[in-house]
Design a protein around this motif. Structure first.
Motif, mmCIF file in Angstrom:
data_model
loop_
_atom_site.group_PDB
_atom_site.id
_atom_site.type_symbol
_atom_site.label_atom_id
_atom_site.label_comp_id
_atom_site.label_asym_id
_atom_site.label_seq_id
_atom_site.Cartn_x
_atom_site.Cartn_y
_atom_site.Cartn_z
ATOM 1 N N PHE A 1 0.598 -1.162 0.132
ATOM 2 C CA PHE A 1 -0.125 -0.077 0.047
ATOM 3 C C PHE A 1 0.868 1.338 0.001
ATOM 4 C CE2 PHE A 1 -3.887 2.011 0.648
ATOM 5 C CZ PHE A 1 -3.750 3.267 1.395
ATOM 6 N N LEU A 2 0.501 2.154 -0.585
ATOM 7 C CA LEU A 2 1.203 3.405 -0.793
ATOM 8 C C LEU A 2 0.579 4.568 -0.372
ATOM 9 C CD1 LEU A 2 3.742 4.988 -2.339
ATOM 10 C CD2 LEU A 2 2.305 5.338 -4.085
ATOM 11 N N THR A 3 1.122 5.317 0.397
ATOM 12 C CA THR A 3 0.771 6.701 0.890
ATOM 13 C C THR A 3 1.887 7.648 0.603
ATOM 14 O OG1 THR A 3 -1.009 6.051 2.342
ATOM 15 C CG2 THR A 3 -0.275 8.336 2.549
ATOM 16 N N ILE A 4 1.601 8.783 -0.158
ATOM 17 C CA ILE A 4 2.738 10.056 -0.140
ATOM 18 C C ILE A 4 1.676 11.232 0.148
ATOM 19 C CG2 ILE A 4 4.067 11.298 -1.843
ATOM 20 C CD1 ILE A 4 4.320 8.814 -3.834
ATOM 21 N N ASN A 5 2.324 11.707 1.237
ATOM 22 C CA ASN A 5 1.747 12.860 1.875
ATOM 23 C C ASN A 5 2.170 14.231 1.148
ATOM 24 O OD1 ASN A 5 0.604 11.412 3.797
ATOM 25 N ND2 ASN A 5 2.352 11.740 5.215
ATOM 26 N N CYS A 6 1.056 15.151 1.024
ATOM 27 C CA CYS A 6 1.105 16.434 0.563
ATOM 28 C C CYS A 6 0.439 17.333 1.121
ATOM 29 C CB CYS A 6 0.865 16.383 -1.170
ATOM 30 S SG CYS A 6 0.831 18.054 -2.069
ATOM 31 N N THR A 7 0.844 18.444 1.681
ATOM 32 C CA THR A 7 -0.222 19.346 2.278
ATOM 33 C C THR A 7 0.282 20.628 1.598
ATOM 34 O OG1 THR A 7 1.913 19.986 4.034
ATOM 35 C CG2 THR A 7 0.144 18.468 4.533
ATOM 36 N N TYR A 8 -0.504 21.788 1.656
ATOM 37 C CA TYR A 8 -0.146 23.132 0.898
ATOM 38 C C TYR A 8 -0.611 24.409 1.905
ATOM 39 C CZ TYR A 8 -5.327 23.166 0.414
ATOM 40 O OH TYR A 8 -6.834 22.977 0.490
ATOM 41 N N THR A 9 -0.106 25.326 1.505
ATOM 42 C CA THR A 9 -0.638 26.727 2.002
ATOM 43 C C THR A 9 -0.963 27.452 0.678
ATOM 44 O OG1 THR A 9 1.788 27.526 1.935
ATOM 45 C CG2 THR A 9 0.761 26.610 3.962
ATOM 46 N N ALA A 10 -1.818 28.152 0.531
ATOM 47 C CA ALA A 10 -2.557 29.045 -0.514
ATOM 48 C C ALA A 10 -3.301 30.100 0.126
ATOM 49 C CB ALA A 10 -3.414 28.176 -1.190
ATOM 50 N N THR A 11 -3.089 31.280 -0.839
ATOM 51 C CA THR A 11 -3.784 32.497 -0.488
ATOM 52 C C THR A 11 -5.169 32.497 -0.768
ATOM 53 O OG1 THR A 11 -2.891 33.697 -2.483
ATOM 54 C CG2 THR A 11 -1.588 33.907 -0.545
ATOM 55 N N GLY A 12 -5.396 31.787 -1.696
ATOM 56 C CA GLY A 12 -7.067 31.654 -2.265
ATOM 57 C C GLY A 12 -7.385 29.939 -2.044
ATOM 58 N N TYR A 13 -8.391 29.937 -3.085
ATOM 59 C CA TYR A 13 -8.831 28.437 -3.276
ATOM 60 C C TYR A 13 -8.174 27.937 -4.276
ATOM 61 C CZ TYR A 13 -12.999 25.209 -2.292
ATOM 62 O OH TYR A 13 -13.411 24.027 -2.036
ATOM 63 N N PRO A 14 -7.314 26.781 -4.158
ATOM 64 C CA PRO A 14 -6.622 26.193 -5.098
ATOM 65 C C PRO A 14 -7.247 25.084 -5.678
ATOM 66 C CG PRO A 14 -5.714 25.437 -3.074
ATOM 67 C CD PRO A 14 -6.826 26.481 -2.546
ATOM 68 N N SER A 15 -6.646 24.513 -6.969
ATOM 69 C CA SER A 15 -7.124 23.479 -7.565
ATOM 70 C C SER A 15 -5.631 22.636 -7.314
ATOM 71 C CB SER A 15 -7.254 23.583 -9.177
ATOM 72 O OG SER A 15 -8.351 24.274 -9.412
ATOM 73 N N LEU A 16 -5.707 21.178 -7.188
ATOM 74 C CA LEU A 16 -4.733 20.334 -6.619
ATOM 75 C C LEU A 16 -4.391 19.248 -7.615
ATOM 76 C CD1 LEU A 16 -5.682 20.229 -2.954
ATOM 77 C CD2 LEU A 16 -4.049 21.792 -3.923
ATOM 78 N N PHE A 17 -3.238 18.986 -8.096
ATOM 79 C CA PHE A 17 -2.742 18.165 -8.955
ATOM 80 C C PHE A 17 -1.655 17.240 -8.375
ATOM 81 C CE2 PHE A 17 -4.512 20.602 -12.395
ATOM 82 C CZ PHE A 17 -4.589 21.867 -11.853
ATOM 83 N N TRP A 18 -1.630 16.019 -9.101
ATOM 84 C CA TRP A 18 -0.392 15.110 -8.899
ATOM 85 C C TRP A 18 -0.087 14.722 -10.160
ATOM 86 C CZ3 TRP A 18 2.655 13.467 -4.974
ATOM 87 C CH2 TRP A 18 2.185 13.880 -3.730
ATOM 88 N N TYR A 19 1.377 14.891 -10.398
ATOM 89 C CA TYR A 19 2.025 14.701 -11.622
ATOM 90 C C TYR A 19 3.059 13.586 -11.397
ATOM 91 C CZ TYR A 19 0.450 18.659 -14.094
ATOM 92 O OH TYR A 19 -0.260 19.618 -14.743
ATOM 93 N N VAL A 20 3.293 12.736 -12.430
ATOM 94 C CA VAL A 20 4.217 11.673 -12.447
ATOM 95 C C VAL A 20 5.256 11.791 -13.395
ATOM 96 C CG1 VAL A 20 2.754 10.085 -13.850
ATOM 97 C CG2 VAL A 20 4.656 9.272 -12.452
ATOM 98 N N GLN A 21 6.362 11.596 -13.277
ATOM 99 C CA GLN A 21 7.658 11.458 -13.836
ATOM 100 C C GLN A 21 8.292 10.321 -14.015
ATOM 101 O OE1 GLN A 21 11.108 14.269 -13.043
ATOM 102 N NE2 GLN A 21 11.282 14.736 -15.323
ATOM 103 N N TYR A 22 8.069 9.478 -15.320
ATOM 104 C CA TYR A 22 8.808 8.215 -15.543
ATOM 105 C C TYR A 22 10.121 8.319 -15.696
ATOM 106 C CZ TYR A 22 4.128 6.501 -14.772
ATOM 107 O OH TYR A 22 2.966 6.018 -14.348
ATOM 108 N N PRO A 23 11.097 7.532 -15.454
ATOM 109 C CA PRO A 23 12.581 7.765 -15.956
ATOM 110 C C PRO A 23 12.948 8.119 -17.374
ATOM 111 C CG PRO A 23 12.332 5.664 -14.456
ATOM 112 C CD PRO A 23 10.884 6.203 -14.897
ATOM 113 N N GLY A 24 13.403 9.166 -17.563
ATOM 114 C CA GLY A 24 13.744 9.559 -18.839
ATOM 115 C C GLY A 24 12.981 10.506 -19.512
ATOM 116 N N GLU A 25 11.676 10.707 -18.756
ATOM 117 C CA GLU A 25 10.494 11.351 -19.546
ATOM 118 C C GLU A 25 10.181 12.832 -18.981
ATOM 119 O OE1 GLU A 25 8.262 7.079 -20.643
ATOM 120 O OE2 GLU A 25 7.216 8.711 -19.989
#
Lengths: 113, 113
Positions: free
Chosen positions: B18-42
């Motif tokens: 099972f995988l969990t990767i934590n992400c927290t944020y601070t923002a001055t407004g109401y953000p949209s949130l994303f996860w990106y992935v980078q495979y080797p060499g790409e």
């Protein structure tokens, strides 16, 4: 699907050379960005452009300039390459609007010797 | 200002863990949130996104829920595969036609057979 093409995957240049990195997109996106990616530092924004002939500095513009003469092409220029500009350079486009993320090119790994 | 904080890496898991990767944020407004992935060499690819509180983004077995009360957007997958080995970036952007993404530093995931 949007395609973002970076002209070179690997590039080796000498210190002091003027270096051009090209990025071309095929979907008429208004917004284009140049980032560099370094281990431990993540992605750092160099320059971006919201329209033809328009450019704005990102977080680390020193030593770089950009050109956007046509909507589909955004060029990053290293005026006088230095070894500390050895990095992975990533171009990205965005259709416009917070809902849309970025579409990235495959990157150019530049080595300055 | 806006910022994204990801847990320190790298992360090494066995296949089917099972995988969990934590992400927290601070923002001055109401953000949209994303996860990106980078495979080797790409370059980076958009993995999933969420634009309002309690939205769940999902793709390729990965999920993340936009938690406004804890300002978090943790990435989860129930059973990782070797092919999930990559670098994962959390990012945010605020509303507006000319919105820029703010990225976390990324975390490297290695999955062993």
């Amino acid at each position: 699907d949007v395609k973002v093409t970076q002209s070179s995957r690997y590039l080796v240049k000498r210190t002091g050379e003027k270096v051009f990195l090209e990025c071309v997109q095929d979907m008429d996106h208004e917004n284009m960005f140049w980032y560099r990616q370094d281990p431990g530092l993540g992605l750092r924004l160099i320059y971006f452009s919201y329209d033809v002939k328009m450019k704005e500095k990102g977080d680390i513009p020193e030593g770089y300039s950009v050109s956007r003469e046509k909507k589909e092409r955004f060029s990053l220029i290293l005026e006088s390459a230095s070894t500390n500009q050895t990095s992975m350079y990533l171009c990205a486009t965005q259709a416009g609007g917070a809902f849309y993320g970025y579409t990235f090119g495959s990157g150019t790994r530049l080595t300055v010797v | 200002g806006n910022s994204v904080t990801q847990m320190e890496g790298p992360v090494t898991l066995s296949e089917e863990a099972f995988l969990t990767i934590n992400c927290t944020y601070t923002a001055t407004g109401y953000p949209s949130l994303f996860w990106y992935v980078q495979y080797p060499g790409e370059g980076l690819q958009l993995l999933l996104k969420a634009t309002k509180a309690d939205d769940k983004g999902s793709n390729k077995g990965f999920e993340a829920t936009y938690r406004k009360e804890t300002t978090s957007f943790h990435l989860e997958k129930g059973s990782v595969q070797v092919s999930d080995s990559a670098v994962y970036f959390c990012a945010l952007t605020l509303a507006g036609a000319n919105s820029k993404l703010t990225f976390g530093k990324g975390i490297t995931l290695s999955v062993r057979p």
